[in-house]
Write a protein that holds these residues in place. Structure first.
Motif, PDB file in Angstrom:
ATOM      1  N   SER A 123     -11.787   0.981   7.457  1.00 21.18           N
ATOM      2  CA  SER A 123     -11.012  -0.177   7.909  1.00 21.18           C
ATOM      3  C   SER A 123     -11.182  -1.376   6.979  1.00 21.18           C
ATOM      4  CB  SER A 123     -11.407  -0.560   9.338  1.00 21.18           C
ATOM      5  OG  SER A 123     -12.811  -0.687   9.475  1.00 21.18           O
ATOM      6  N   LEU A 124     -12.371  -1.580   6.440  1.00 28.61           N
ATOM      7  CA  LEU A 124     -12.594  -2.747   5.586  1.00 28.61           C
ATOM      8  C   LEU A 124     -11.907  -2.617   4.239  1.00 28.61           C
ATOM      9  CD1 LEU A 124     -16.329  -3.663   6.280  1.00 28.61           C
ATOM     10  CD2 LEU A 124     -14.265  -4.197   7.602  1.00 28.61           C
ATOM     11  N   LEU A 125     -11.517  -1.404   3.857  1.00 32.67           N
ATOM     12  CA  LEU A 125     -10.867  -1.241   2.548  1.00 32.67           C
ATOM     13  C   LEU A 125      -9.477  -1.872   2.510  1.00 32.67           C
ATOM     14  CD1 LEU A 125      -8.587   1.244   2.743  1.00 32.67           C
ATOM     15  CD2 LEU A 125     -10.640   2.641   2.754  1.00 32.67           C
ATOM     16  N   MET A 126      -8.972  -2.327   3.656  1.00 35.17           N
ATOM     17  CA  MET A 126      -7.690  -3.029   3.693  1.00 35.17           C
ATOM     18  C   MET A 126      -7.850  -4.535   3.487  1.00 35.17           C
ATOM     19  SD  MET A 126      -5.382  -0.726   4.122  1.00 35.17           S
ATOM     20  CE  MET A 126      -5.445   1.040   4.444  1.00 35.17           C
ATOM     21  N   PRO A 162      -1.913  -3.379  -4.603  1.00 34.70           N
ATOM     22  CA  PRO A 162      -0.821  -2.742  -3.851  1.00 34.70           C
ATOM     23  C   PRO A 162      -0.884  -1.220  -3.987  1.00 34.70           C
ATOM     24  CG  PRO A 162       0.009  -4.548  -5.205  1.00 34.70           C
ATOM     25  CD  PRO A 162      -1.409  -4.315  -5.634  1.00 34.70           C
ATOM     26  N   PHE A 163      -0.577  -0.527  -2.882  1.00 30.99           N
ATOM     27  CA  PHE A 163      -0.730   0.922  -2.853  1.00 30.99           C
ATOM     28  C   PHE A 163       0.224   1.491  -1.813  1.00 30.99           C
ATOM     29  CE2 PHE A 163      -2.991   4.786  -1.360  1.00 30.99           C
ATOM     30  CZ  PHE A 163      -3.200   5.423  -2.569  1.00 30.99           C
ATOM     31  N   GLN A 164       0.787   2.653  -2.095  1.00 32.19           N
ATOM     32  CA  GLN A 164       1.610   3.373  -1.115  1.00 32.19           C
ATOM     33  C   GLN A 164       0.725   4.362  -0.368  1.00 32.19           C
ATOM     34  OE1 GLN A 164       5.037   3.343  -0.230  1.00 32.19           O
ATOM     35  NE2 GLN A 164       5.081   1.373  -1.310  1.00 32.19           N
ATOM     36  N   PHE A 165       0.527   4.122   0.918  1.00 35.52           N
ATOM     37  CA  PHE A 165      -0.341   4.971   1.731  1.00 35.52           C
ATOM     38  C   PHE A 165       0.500   5.680   2.779  1.00 35.52           C
ATOM     39  CE2 PHE A 165      -3.312   5.495   5.395  1.00 35.52           C
ATOM     40  CZ  PHE A 165      -4.172   6.395   4.795  1.00 35.52           C
ATOM     41  N   LEU A 166       0.581   7.002   2.666  1.00 36.31           N
ATOM     42  CA  LEU A 166       1.412   7.817   3.557  1.00 36.31           C
ATOM     43  C   LEU A 166       2.845   7.282   3.605  1.00 36.31           C
ATOM     44  CD1 LEU A 166      -1.076   8.565   6.492  1.00 36.31           C
ATOM     45  CD2 LEU A 166      -0.649   9.881   4.407  1.00 36.31           C
ATOM     46  N   VAL A 168       3.966   4.191   3.071  1.00 30.08           N
ATOM     47  CA  VAL A 168       4.193   2.798   3.451  1.00 30.08           C
ATOM     48  C   VAL A 168       3.307   1.892   2.593  1.00 30.08           C
ATOM     49  CG1 VAL A 168       4.867   3.365   5.810  1.00 30.08           C
ATOM     50  CG2 VAL A 168       2.476   2.906   5.304  1.00 30.08           C
ATOM     51  N   PRO A 169       3.758   0.656   2.331  1.00 29.84           N
ATOM     52  CA  PRO A 169       2.989  -0.228   1.448  1.00 29.84           C
ATOM     53  C   PRO A 169       1.792  -0.858   2.148  1.00 29.84           C
ATOM     54  CG  PRO A 169       4.983  -1.334   2.193  1.00 29.84           C
ATOM     55  CD  PRO A 169       5.063   0.081   2.714  1.00 29.84           C
ATOM     56  N   VAL A 170       0.661  -0.833   1.463  1.00 28.50           N
ATOM     57  CA  VAL A 170      -0.558  -1.499   1.912  1.00 28.50           C
ATOM     58  C   VAL A 170      -1.207  -2.133   0.675  1.00 28.50           C
ATOM     59  CG1 VAL A 170      -0.958   0.057   3.861  1.00 28.50           C
ATOM     60  CG2 VAL A 170      -1.956   0.590   1.629  1.00 28.50           C
ATOM     61  N   ARG A 171      -2.338  -2.796   0.887  1.00 25.28           N
ATOM     62  CA  ARG A 171      -3.148  -3.289  -0.214  1.00 25.28           C
ATOM     63  C   ARG A 171      -4.564  -2.774   0.016  1.00 25.28           C
ATOM     64  NH1 ARG A 171      -0.291  -7.293  -3.024  1.00 25.28           N
ATOM     65  NH2 ARG A 171      -2.192  -8.039  -4.060  1.00 25.28           N
ATOM     66  N   VAL A 172      -5.216  -2.289  -1.025  1.00 28.85           N
ATOM     67  CA  VAL A 172      -6.497  -1.612  -0.849  1.00 28.85           C
ATOM     68  C   VAL A 172      -7.561  -2.182  -1.790  1.00 28.85           C
ATOM     69  CG1 VAL A 172      -5.425   0.521  -0.069  1.00 28.85           C
ATOM     70  CG2 VAL A 172      -5.941   0.217  -2.492  1.00 28.85           C
ATOM     71  N   THR A 173      -8.793  -2.010  -1.344  1.00 24.25           N
ATOM     72  CA  THR A 173      -9.981  -2.435  -2.085  1.00 24.25           C
ATOM     73  C   THR A 173     -10.999  -1.309  -2.045  1.00 24.25           C
ATOM     74  OG1 THR A 173      -9.651  -4.785  -1.628  1.00 24.25           O
ATOM     75  CG2 THR A 173     -11.907  -4.081  -2.077  1.00 24.25           C
ATOM     76  N   GLY A 174     -11.773  -1.177  -3.086  1.00 19.69           N
ATOM     77  CA  GLY A 174     -12.847  -0.188  -3.120  1.00 19.69           C
ATOM     78  C   GLY A 174     -13.995  -0.695  -3.956  1.00 19.69           C
ATOM     79  N   LEU A 205       1.255  12.866   0.153  1.00 16.71           N
ATOM     80  CA  LEU A 205       1.486  11.423   0.209  1.00 16.71           C
ATOM     81  C   LEU A 205       0.195  10.617   0.080  1.00 16.71           C
ATOM     82  CD1 LEU A 205       4.183  11.189   3.031  1.00 16.71           C
ATOM     83  CD2 LEU A 205       4.523  11.048   0.557  1.00 16.71           C
ATOM     84  N   ALA A 206      -0.943  11.288   0.016  1.00 19.50           N
ATOM     85  CA  ALA A 206      -2.229  10.615  -0.184  1.00 19.50           C
ATOM     86  C   ALA A 206      -3.033  11.438  -1.180  1.00 19.50           C
ATOM     87  CB  ALA A 206      -2.986  10.479   1.133  1.00 19.50           C
TER      88      ALA A 206
END
Length: 221
Positions: A123-126, A162-166, A168-174, A205-206
């Protein structure tokens, strides 16, 4: 995503983006990630150290499967929070004995009480890295002394991309492994064990990913 908004407006945009993404994904999340061995193992680690009736908070509970369901089956009093109303509907159906709230981890405070343990699986990766630090402080504040904390992230050296996850657009951190350890320790947690899992989702898709699971205890700070 605009870049000239103030911090509060930008945060609202992030929240709306990700709430919409997971509203659209809904039950497809569990279809894309049907095997959750690392997450289940982290839940089992926590259950072994908790007494029945322990209060556990699941941050970013999603559909409630497997973590909230696993903890509730073990006799824990489970509270889940998520920003997606669709995910919360699924969680309430999957874990009817749990309590679920539409709440951003960054708004977490003592109003829901103190917990014996907290989980935050993927959850925090968003959040951007700066907000992950804030989220970890929020988790630390609602944990009882010596409370347990299990966290998972995808091992990536990224911050708010920015990232396409399944689809849909999201933003991710790692984070890379060592840096994630440092961030968690700086937030006031002792890492007791780690599990590194190579995972291939059941969809094109992932992409395949390396999952990092840290099982921690709250320090006295």
């Amino acid at each position: 995503m605009t870049t000239d908004s103030g911090p509060d407006n930008l945060r609202r945009e992030y929240r709306a983006l990700h709430a919409d993404a997971f509203n659209r994904i809904g039950g497809r999340y569990d279809e894309a990630f049907p095997r959750k061995e690392g997450q289940i193992a982290a839940g089992e680690w926590m259950i072994k150290q908790l007494k029945p009736g322990s209060r556990v908070l699941d941050v970013g509970c999603g559909t409630g499967s497997p973590t909230a369901e696993q903890l509730a089956d073990a006799g824990c009093e489970v509270t889940g929070i998520d920003i997606s109303p669709v995910m919360l509907q699924l969680a309430r159906k999957n874990v009817p004995v749990g309590t679920f709230f539409e709440l951003d981890v960054l708004d977490l405070n003592g109003s829901l009480g103190i917990y014996d343990a907290v989980t935050a699986f993927f959850s925090l990766l968003m959040l951007p890295r700066a907000e992950i630090v804030t989220a970890l402080a929020k988790v630390h504040a609602v944990l009882a002394p010596d409370g347990l904390f299990s966290l998972s992230m995808v091992e990536l050296d990224l911050d708010d991309i920015p990232f396409q996850f399944l689809g849909v657009p999201v933003r991710v951190t790692g984070y890379l492994r060592d840096e994630l350890h440092e961030v968690v320790k700086a937030a006031g947690f002792t890492v007791l064990s780690e599990n590194r899992v190579s995972y291939a989702p059941a969809t094109t898709l992932a992409p395949p990913e390396i999952q990092l699971f840290l099982n921690c205890r709250r320090d006295y700070v």
